[in-house]
Design a protein around this motif. Structure first.
Motif, PDB file in Angstrom:
ATOM      1  N   ILE A 176       0.840  -1.396  -0.113  1.00  0.00           N
ATOM      2  CA  ILE A 176       0.021   0.037  -0.065  1.00  0.00           C
ATOM      3  C   ILE A 176       1.008   0.990  -0.116  1.00  0.00           C
ATOM      4  O   ILE A 176       0.497   2.431  -0.621  1.00  0.00           O
ATOM      5  N   ARG A 177       1.840   1.316   0.651  1.00  0.00           N
ATOM      6  CA  ARG A 177       2.794   2.519   0.662  1.00  0.00           C
ATOM      7  C   ARG A 177       3.281   2.764  -0.706  1.00  0.00           C
ATOM      8  O   ARG A 177       3.435   3.933  -1.114  1.00  0.00           O
ATOM      9  N   GLU A 178       3.794   1.611  -1.294  1.00  0.00           N
ATOM     10  CA  GLU A 178       4.313   1.689  -2.745  1.00  0.00           C
ATOM     11  C   GLU A 178       3.016   2.233  -3.671  1.00  0.00           C
ATOM     12  O   GLU A 178       3.296   3.103  -4.589  1.00  0.00           O
ATOM     13  N   LEU A 179       1.799   1.546  -3.437  1.00  0.00           N
ATOM     14  CA  LEU A 179       0.675   2.181  -4.354  1.00  0.00           C
ATOM     15  C   LEU A 179       0.282   3.617  -3.954  1.00  0.00           C
ATOM     16  O   LEU A 179       0.194   4.433  -5.059  1.00  0.00           O
ATOM     17  N   VAL A 180       0.533   4.124  -2.650  1.00  0.00           N
ATOM     18  CA  VAL A 180       0.204   5.505  -2.348  1.00  0.00           C
ATOM     19  C   VAL A 180       1.405   6.372  -3.228  1.00  0.00           C
ATOM     20  O   VAL A 180       0.955   7.543  -3.999  1.00  0.00           O
ATOM     21  N   ARG A 181       2.663   6.049  -2.894  1.00  0.00           N
ATOM     22  CA  ARG A 181       3.867   6.737  -3.786  1.00  0.00           C
ATOM     23  C   ARG A 181       3.443   6.786  -5.072  1.00  0.00           C
ATOM     24  O   ARG A 181       3.671   7.918  -5.719  1.00  0.00           O
TER      25      ARG A 181
END
Length: 325
Positions: A176-181
């Motif tokens: 999710i952190r990568e998706l948000v980024r």
């Protein structure tokens, strides 16, 4: 914005369940980030209506200079309205639930999502108040479930609160952190506690402001003016710990003592602050505090601060006053 592709080089597939104001805005963010995004709602008609609304909104945002040229064409290509929840989520890698803040409605929706989604699909909830652990009950494989809390209006607010529950896997958080980024946003991971972080801070400020109005210490208009033009003016650039470090933690400690003459319990000195002051760690002037900014970088930090504040005032002057009155 960065094109969103999966590990096989194909376009990522996401779904947003709940296509209203918040869900629709989240879908815009994900679709403009390059993913193929399905919209689902209580009926195919509602999803289709909101799909059309999002395209009309995008045209206006482009005309106003808020979205880049060509954004509507990207949304038209990447967004689609599904017949139902099951169709929307069937092959999605990530599903965001954005239905009303009612536990029973969210449970019912998450049960349908979980039953129809791939077992490895990550499922997020945009809840702003409900415990993620309480929401996780209907989700099969709850290690792939967490809170993914966008703020209103989601196309224009850059921060996303990521809230794992005790059973969420570290891999899910990383995904999710990568998706948000990759969607052009910034994430912060917080624990699954009542109010999470965003709302605890927001409502603490509102609570104190409301008491000042009730006690006739200042009007709502004057309090808003003070917040906008003093400490709130700093907040786009620095959070509360950076501001405290720059002010001096010894100064903060003294101010707490002054506040305690009238409000001994409400403004008790935080232990974290007291411990740092006792250790001689007073913020940027000593090179150690909450954030440990090296003392030799203080001139650089101050120069940035001053430039940022002047730029903010210029922006406000250019925009003119908000049309509140």
């Amino acid at each position: 914005m960065t094109e969103s592709t999966s590990t096989t080089g194909t376009q990522k597939k996401y779904a947003v369940v709940g296509s209203g104001y918040m869900g629709g805005g989240i879908a815009q963010v994900l679709a403009l980030g390059g993913a193929r995004v399905a919209l689902a709602d209580v009926s195919a008609e509602v999803a289709a209506k909101n799909y059309d609304r999002l395209l009309v909104e995008s045209d206006q945002f482009v005309a106003d200079g808020l979205f880049p040229a060509g954004s509507t064409e990207i949304l038209r290509k990447n967004l689609w309205a599904a017949e139902n929840i099951e169709e929307a989520v069937s092959d999605a890698e990530f599903i965001e639930e954005a239905v009303p803040e009612v536990l029973a409605i969210k449970h019912q929706t998450l049960a349908r999502i979980s039953a129809a989604a791939r077992p490895d699909a990550v499922i997020g909830s945009n809840t702003s108040t409900i415990s993620i652990a309480d929401l996780a009950g209907p989700v099969e494989h709850p290690e792939r479930f967490l809170g993914v809390h966008f703020s209103n209006p989601s196309p224009f607010i850059p921060g996303v609160e990521v809230i794992p529950h005790a059973g969420t896997s570290a891999a899910t958080v990383g995904t999710i952190r990568e998706l948000v980024r990759s969607s052009g946003k910034q994430s912060a991971v917080v624990k699954d506690v009542t109010g999470f972080v965003l709302n605890r801070l927001q409502y603490a400020l509102f609570h104190e402001a409301a008491q000042l109005v009730e006690q006739e210490i200042a009007t709502a208009e004057d309090i808003d003016t003070l917040v906008r033009t003093t400490f709130g003016f700093r907040l786009p650039f620095f959070g509360p710990f950076a501001i405290a470090d720059m002010a001096g933690l010894d100064v903060y400690n003294f101010c707490y003592q002054s506040l305690q003459t009238e409000f001994p319990e409400r403004f008790a000195t935080p232990k974290a602050l007291r411990d740092l002051v006792d250790a001689g760690k007073l913020g940027t002037k000593t090179g150690a505090g909450f954030l440990n900014v090296p003392a030799e970088r203080t001139p650089e930090l101050i120069a940035y601060r001053n430039k940022a504040y002047v730029a903010m005032q210029q922006l406000l002057d250019d925009l003119g006053p908000a049309p509140i009155n």
